[in-house]
Design an enzyme around this catalytic site. Structure first.
Site, PDB file in Angstrom:
ATOM      1  N   HIS A  17       4.174   3.747   3.840  1.00 36.07           N
ATOM      2  CA  HIS A  17       3.361   2.640   4.375  1.00 36.07           C
ATOM      3  C   HIS A  17       2.169   2.363   3.448  1.00 36.07           C
ATOM      4  O   HIS A  17       1.826   1.206   3.192  1.00 36.07           O
ATOM      5  CB  HIS A  17       2.764   3.006   5.740  1.00 36.07           C
ATOM      6  CG  HIS A  17       3.734   3.198   6.856  1.00 36.07           C
ATOM      7  ND1 HIS A  17       3.722   4.306   7.661  1.00 36.07           N
ATOM      8  CD2 HIS A  17       4.731   2.405   7.343  1.00 36.07           C
ATOM      9  CE1 HIS A  17       4.654   4.203   8.595  1.00 36.07           C
ATOM     10  NE2 HIS A  17       5.288   3.069   8.420  1.00 36.07           N
ATOM     11  N   LYS A  41       9.433   2.330  21.732  1.00 38.98           N
ATOM     12  CA  LYS A  41       9.904   3.674  21.378  1.00 38.98           C
ATOM     13  C   LYS A  41       8.895   4.704  21.837  1.00 38.98           C
ATOM     14  O   LYS A  41       7.749   4.365  22.114  1.00 38.98           O
ATOM     15  CB  LYS A  41      10.183   3.788  19.880  1.00 38.98           C
ATOM     16  CG  LYS A  41       9.134   3.240  18.954  1.00 38.98           C
ATOM     17  CD  LYS A  41       9.669   3.332  17.517  1.00 38.98           C
ATOM     18  CE  LYS A  41       8.873   2.477  16.569  1.00 38.98           C
ATOM     19  NZ  LYS A  41       9.354   2.447  15.218  1.00 38.98           N
ATOM     20  N   ARG A  90      13.326  -0.139   2.888  1.00 37.39           N
ATOM     21  CA  ARG A  90      13.731   1.162   2.347  1.00 37.39           C
ATOM     22  C   ARG A  90      15.183   1.114   1.903  1.00 37.39           C
ATOM     23  O   ARG A  90      15.553   0.356   1.047  1.00 37.39           O
ATOM     24  CB  ARG A  90      13.545   2.249   3.411  1.00 37.39           C
ATOM     25  CG  ARG A  90      12.163   2.798   3.482  1.00 37.39           C
ATOM     26  CD  ARG A  90      11.961   3.616   4.715  1.00 37.39           C
ATOM     27  NE  ARG A  90      12.109   2.805   5.911  1.00 37.39           N
ATOM     28  CZ  ARG A  90      11.798   3.193   7.126  1.00 37.39           C
ATOM     29  NH1 ARG A  90      11.356   4.391   7.322  1.00 37.39           N
ATOM     30  NH2 ARG A  90      11.938   2.387   8.152  1.00 37.39           N
ATOM     31  N   SER A 128       8.352   7.646   9.692  1.00 36.60           N
ATOM     32  CA  SER A 128       7.444   8.313  10.627  1.00 36.60           C
ATOM     33  C   SER A 128       8.203   9.328  11.476  1.00 36.60           C
ATOM     34  O   SER A 128       7.683  10.393  11.803  1.00 36.60           O
ATOM     35  CB  SER A 128       6.766   7.286  11.530  1.00 36.60           C
ATOM     36  OG  SER A 128       5.955   6.440  10.765  1.00 36.60           O
TER      37      SER A 128
HETATM   38  P1  ADP Z   1       8.209  -0.316  12.927  1.00 34.39           P
HETATM   39  O1  ADP Z   1       8.322   0.416  14.217  1.00 34.39           O
HETATM   40  O2  ADP Z   1       7.566  -1.647  13.046  1.00 34.39           O
HETATM   41  O3  ADP Z   1       9.441  -0.302  12.083  1.00 34.39           O
HETATM   42  P2  ADP Z   1       7.183   1.604  11.122  1.00 34.39           P
HETATM   43  O4  ADP Z   1       5.838   2.230  11.162  1.00 34.39           O
HETATM   44  O5  ADP Z   1       8.338   2.473  11.310  1.00 34.39           O
HETATM   45  O6  ADP Z   1       7.113   0.500  12.191  1.00 34.39           O
HETATM   46  O7  ADP Z   1       7.425   0.827   9.768  1.00 34.39           O
HETATM   47  C1  ADP Z   1       7.007  -0.465   9.610  1.00 34.39           C
HETATM   48  C2  ADP Z   1       7.179  -1.072   8.266  1.00 34.39           C
HETATM   49  O8  ADP Z   1       6.926  -0.138   7.243  1.00 34.39           O
HETATM   50  C3  ADP Z   1       8.591  -1.574   8.064  1.00 34.39           C
HETATM   51  O9  ADP Z   1       8.531  -2.766   7.329  1.00 34.39           O
HETATM   52  C4  ADP Z   1       9.223  -0.487   7.287  1.00 34.39           C
HETATM   53  O10 ADP Z   1      10.297  -0.934   6.495  1.00 34.39           O
HETATM   54  C5  ADP Z   1       8.055  -0.054   6.429  1.00 34.39           C
HETATM   55  N1  ADP Z   1       8.263   1.301   5.986  1.00 34.39           N
HETATM   56  C6  ADP Z   1       8.473   2.393   6.737  1.00 34.39           C
HETATM   57  N2  ADP Z   1       8.690   3.468   5.958  1.00 34.39           N
HETATM   58  C7  ADP Z   1       8.603   3.043   4.668  1.00 34.39           C
HETATM   59  C8  ADP Z   1       8.738   3.672   3.392  1.00 34.39           C
HETATM   60  N3  ADP Z   1       9.033   4.955   3.294  1.00 34.39           N
HETATM   61  N4  ADP Z   1       8.570   2.907   2.292  1.00 34.39           N
HETATM   62  C9  ADP Z   1       8.308   1.602   2.399  1.00 34.39           C
HETATM   63  N5  ADP Z   1       8.186   0.931   3.569  1.00 34.39           N
HETATM   64  C10 ADP Z   1       8.320   1.643   4.687  1.00 34.39           C
END
Ligand code: ADP
Length: 175
Positions: A17, A41, A90, A128
């Site tokens: 992130h 979630k 990703r 996460s």
């Molecule tokens: P959501 O529940 O909205 O998916 P996340 O916190 O899981 O929230 O992730 C949100 C954003 O961050 C998404 O666009 C996701 O693709 C991006 N993201 C999550 N992990 C990574 C990573 N390792 N590298 C790049 N972008 C990421």
């Protein structure tokens, strides 16, 4: 002023992130990193806790602002005057979901651009849910999250253990 919104759950924020936020901040005059308060979630951290961890991770970047939001992301983006929504991409599995979400969002708000930034190579495996799961089992997450997030995870899981909650945060691989 060209403003963009980077919305996510950030439960918790990790280096993937952070990489996306830093890169997006160079493309726009201002980036709002916004914590979605109640995603569909099971959450480990409250919205306020997630916001605090996000702020601590990115406050050294002068053109990034922080917020908690609820409701439709496109509505919030328009409310704050963003011209684009940033999402990270990703592995291939992200693509279908992001593609569908981008098309749905375009239908709701045709003037908003969805900007998908390809994940940094070092972070493609990071999510996460992986961080939560490893941390819940006492594993090492220092290559995945900054120190203050490691400490918050340690505190949270020890609190959960003290309250008699099952601290093993087994989740599916979806994030
Ligand atoms: P959501 O529940 O909205 O998916 P996340 O916190 O899981 O929230 O992730 C949100 C954003 O961050 C998404 O666009 C996701 O693709 C991006 N993201 C999550 N992990 C990574 C990573 N390792 N590298 C790049 N972008 C990421």
């Amino acid at each position: 002023m060209r403003r963009a919104l980077y919305p996510a759950s950030f439960d918790p924020i990790h280096y993937g992130h952070i990489d996306i936020a830093m890169r997006a901040s160079r493309l726009f005059d201002e980036l709002i990193v916004a914590v979605y308060d109640r995603p569909n979630k099971r959450l480990l951290f409250s919205a306020e806790e997630r916001l605090k961890l996000v702020e601590e991770s990115l406050r050294h970047i002068p053109n990034i602002r922080f917020a908690i939001y609820s409701g439709l992301t496109v509505d919030y983006a328009q409310k704050v005057g963003a011209i684009a929504i940033i999402r990270g991409l990703r592995v291939f599995s992200d693509f279908e979901l992001e593609f569908r979400m981008a098309l749905a969002n375009r239908r709701l708000a045709p003037s908003l651009e969805i900007v998908n930034l390809i994940a940094g190579e070092a972070y493609v495996h990071l999510s996460s849910s992986t961080v939560r799961e490893i941390a819940s089992l006492g594993g090492e997450v220092s290559t995945m999250v900054p120190l203050h997030v490691q400490e918050a995870l340690r505190r949270k899981f020890s609190e959960l253990r003290q309250n008699g909650d099952n601290p093993v945060y087994m989740v599916s691989m979806t994030d």
